[in-house]
Enzyme design. Structure first.
Site, PDB file in Angstrom:
ATOM      1  CE1 TYR A  71      -4.180   1.845   0.576  1.00  0.00           C
ATOM      2  CE2 TYR A  71      -2.614   3.394   1.536  1.00  0.00           C
ATOM      3  CZ  TYR A  71      -3.872   3.121   1.015  1.00  0.00           C
ATOM      4  OH  TYR A  71      -4.801   4.119   0.941  1.00  0.00           O
ATOM      5  CG  PHE A 124      -7.460  15.815 -24.963  1.00  0.00           C
ATOM      6  CD1 PHE A 124      -7.664  15.372 -26.270  1.00  0.00           C
ATOM      7  CD2 PHE A 124      -7.975  15.057 -23.925  1.00  0.00           C
ATOM      8  CE1 PHE A 124      -8.365  14.197 -26.510  1.00  0.00           C
ATOM      9  CE2 PHE A 124      -8.679  13.884 -24.168  1.00  0.00           C
ATOM     10  CZ  PHE A 124      -8.867  13.455 -25.463  1.00  0.00           C
ATOM     11  CG  ASP A 125     -11.983  15.857 -25.709  1.00  0.00           C
ATOM     12  OD1 ASP A 125     -10.795  15.615 -25.916  1.00  0.00           O
ATOM     13  OD2 ASP A 125     -12.882  15.052 -25.953  1.00  0.00           O
ATOM     14  CG  ASP A 215      -1.620  17.079 -22.138  1.00  0.00           C
ATOM     15  OD1 ASP A 215      -1.094  15.949 -22.163  1.00  0.00           O
ATOM     16  OD2 ASP A 215      -2.849  17.262 -22.262  1.00  0.00           O
ATOM     17  CB  ALA A 217      -0.577  12.491 -23.765  1.00  0.00           C
ATOM     18  CE  LYS A 258      -3.789   9.592 -24.944  1.00  0.00           C
ATOM     19  NZ  LYS A 258      -4.647   9.696 -23.753  1.00  0.00           N
ATOM     20  CG  HIS A 450     -18.022  13.194 -28.099  1.00  0.00           C
ATOM     21  ND1 HIS A 450     -18.072  14.171 -27.129  1.00  0.00           N
ATOM     22  CD2 HIS A 450     -16.910  12.465 -27.844  1.00  0.00           C
ATOM     23  CE1 HIS A 450     -17.026  14.047 -26.342  1.00  0.00           C
ATOM     24  NE2 HIS A 450     -16.301  13.023 -26.744  1.00  0.00           N
TER      25      HIS A 450
HETATM   26  N1  F0G Z   1      -4.157  15.040 -22.848  1.00  0.00           N
HETATM   27  C1  F0G Z   1      -4.102  14.651 -24.136  1.00  0.00           C
HETATM   28  C2  F0G Z   1      -3.291  15.435 -25.116  1.00  0.00           C
HETATM   29  C3  F0G Z   1      -4.826  13.516 -24.561  1.00  0.00           C
HETATM   30  O1  F0G Z   1      -4.781  13.151 -25.846  1.00  0.00           O
HETATM   31  C4  F0G Z   1      -5.591  12.794 -23.608  1.00  0.00           C
HETATM   32  C5  F0G Z   1      -6.359  11.623 -24.007  1.00  0.00           C
HETATM   33  C6  F0G Z   1      -5.584  13.238 -22.279  1.00  0.00           C
HETATM   34  C7  F0G Z   1      -4.859  14.362 -21.931  1.00  0.00           C
HETATM   35  C8  F0G Z   1      -6.377  12.526 -21.201  1.00  0.00           C
HETATM   36  O2  F0G Z   1      -5.765  11.344 -20.855  1.00  0.00           O
HETATM   37  O3  F0G Z   1      -7.435   9.591 -21.478  1.00  0.00           O
HETATM   38  O4  F0G Z   1      -5.515   9.092 -19.958  1.00  0.00           O
HETATM   39  O5  F0G Z   1      -7.388  10.487 -19.179  1.00  0.00           O
HETATM   40  N2  F0G Z   1      -6.592  11.309 -25.196  1.00  0.00           N
HETATM   41  C9  F0G Z   1      -7.272  10.126 -25.705  1.00  0.00           C
HETATM   42  C10 F0G Z   1      -7.465  10.234 -27.192  1.00  0.00           C
HETATM   43  C11 F0G Z   1      -8.481   9.728 -24.952  1.00  0.00           C
HETATM   44  O6  F0G Z   1      -8.191   9.387 -27.754  1.00  0.00           O
HETATM   45  O7  F0G Z   1      -6.907  11.123 -27.821  1.00  0.00           O
HETATM   46  P1  F0G Z   1      -6.580  10.058 -20.340  1.00  0.00           P
END
Ligand code: F0G
Length: 460
Positions: A71, A124-125, A215, A217, A258, A450
């Site tokens: 833990y 990102f969204d 960010d 990723a 990613k 979506h």
């Molecule tokens: N930032 C970026 C640039 C991303 O592309 C994503 C996720 C996230 C943050 C959020 O990360 O999914 O691990 O919580 N992108 C995916 C996509 C979902 O399909 O582009 P997460």
């Protein structure tokens, strides 16, 4: 010899199957023309996302066997901490269950007042959602060239720093929370940010005393583009480039699904600032879990630590970016309009140009997603007006700057033969594009529509 192949051989396979055309038509209808509502078993080649869909290496699987499930103080956590120090030269790290977990834990400590802006190239969204949940306002300053899909530009993820600085001056420093650089820039087509631009953004941040976060990723893919496109970096290693990039930031949030090639996981990295680490740690505990596991099992942390190294392997990166470019070049040769140059993780098909007879309100990219599934059992995703949604004040459908169908390539999963099948299917659709109809809602949820909406072709 002029050819090279995948820098791996395949040790385990998963069967995939193309169901007959009539069954695909039934499945699409049952899913309301929404790829998120398809069953993965009805999909032949799945290009919905590159997130969590990669194939782990034997090194990663082996590492999982020695995961420490304690833990607190797990050995596997320290494996991540060492990797983050070694690759990024960051002192602090907090594991989270995925990228949005990192955003949820960190953003309350960066957005101090309601209606403060978070400046990005293109957020990102989920990032936008977490900024808004914390009372902030996301705003994008990506260069204009990003929206001209036919224009050649090596770094379409770059910030327009002049426009950003003018905005800061106009609003006043106190109205700005922080700057977030998304590298590569997913929403613009997996387009990279140059080192020179990152340096310019840092200068703006320093001038106004603003924190700068990345960010991260797709940090390794961004570093690869710097190595191959930016003068002075050809002879540097990916690790050297990553270090130089991240030396310019105060910290990063990372979806490890990613470039760290794990199926689940995320990180917050903090370069030197102990107080941000302490603040984020205290938020991590109630939301994600204790700070040495933060939403991950020990074995998953082992896979992540190994994956951070897999992700910066130059042979892997050359093949990875090369495969995405291969798909893009084949499509372009057949006349299919795509975001150019091809990005790091996906080919973004320009549906505005593909289907000029369909208005943004009838979601041309979503219509194309449906056609591609019908034609080849291939699942893609819309990044356009359907994703963007309605104006919350007026309820009017917003019109996106670009209507993209994203063909997202999972890491180490498909061969170039699969890419050929995608090219074949999309070329066939290109030949009969005039006959494709737009879509309208039969069910529209209020938030994040979506994912769950249902659509149908409009009457002629
Ligand atoms: N930032 C970026 C640039 C991303 O592309 C994503 C996720 C996230 C943050 C959020 O990360 O999914 O691990 O919580 N992108 C995916 C996509 C979902 O399909 O582009 P997460």
């Amino acid at each position: 010899m002029t050819l090279t192949a995948e820098p791996y051989k395949i040790k385990m396979v998963e069967s995939i199957h193309l169901i007959p055309k009539e069954e695909r038509a039934r499945a699409l209808l049952a899913a309301g023309y929404n790829p998120f509502l398809l069953k993965s078993e009805d999909v032949y080649i799945d290009l919905l996302t590159d997130s969590g869909t990669g194939a782990m290496s034997d090194r990663q699987w082996a590492a999982m066997m020695v995961g420490d499930e304690s833990y607190a103080g797990s050995r596997s956590f320290f494996r991540i901490k060492e990797a983050v120090k070694d690759i990024f030269d960051y002192d602090y790290v907090i594991p989270t269950h995925q990228g949005r977990g990192a955003e949820q834990v960190l953003f309350p400590h960066l957005i101090h007042k309601k209606d403060q802006y978070v400046l990005g190239n293109m957020h990102f969204d989920t990032t936008m959602a977490h900024i808004e949940l914390n009372g902030g306002i996301p705003i994008n300053f990506v260069i204009e060239e990003a929206f001209d899909t036919q224009m050649e530009h090596p770094f379409k993820g770059n910030f327009d720093t002049e426009r950003m600085e003018a905005f800061i001056l106009n609003q006043g420093r106190d109205k700005i929370a922080f700057i977030l650089v998304t590298a590569t820039c997913n929403s613009a087509g997996g387009q990279p940010v140059s080192m020179a631009n990152l340096r310019a953004v840092r200068q703006v941040a320093d001038k106004y005393g603003l924190p700068l976060w990345i960010d991260a990723a797709r940090y390794a893919e961004n570093a690869w583009f710097i190595k191959s496109r930016e003068q002075g970096y050809q002879n540097k290693t990916i690790k050297e480039i990553v270090r130089e990039m991240f030396a310019m930031a105060d910290g990063f949030t990372m979806s490890a699904k990613k470039d760290a090639i794990v199926n689940m996981g995320g990180l917050i990295g903090i370069r030197r600032d102990e107080s941000t680490f302490q603040n984020a740690s205290s938020t991590c505990v109630p939301f994600e879990g204790f700070i040495t596991y933060g939403g991950m099992s020990g074995r998953d942390m082992e896979a992540l630590a190994a994956g951070l190294y897999d992700g910066i392997d130059p042979d892997y990166l050359e093949n990875r970016i090369g495969q995405v470019a291969y798909l893009g070049h084949q499509l372009r040769e057949r006349g299919v309009p795509i975001q150019w140059p091809v990005g790091g993780h996906a080919v973004f098909v320009d549906a505005k140009k593909f289907l000029p007879h369909i208005s943004p309100e009838q979601f041309p990219a979503q219509a194309l997603v449906g056609e591609l599934y019908l034609e080849g059992g291939i699942r893609a995703v819309e990044v356009g007006s359907l994703l963007l949604g309605r104006n919350p004040q007026t309820g009017k459908q917003r019109v996106a700057d670009a209507e993209f169908m994203r063909l997202t390539i999972p890491r180490r999963v498909y061969t170039n033969r699969h890419m050929d099948v995608v090219v074949d299917a999309l070329s066939a659709i290109w030949q009969r594009r005039e006959n494709i109809r737009g879509l309208e809602f039969s069910y529209e949820p209020k938030v994040l529509r979506h994912f769950l909406c249902r659509l149908q072709p409009v009457e002629r």
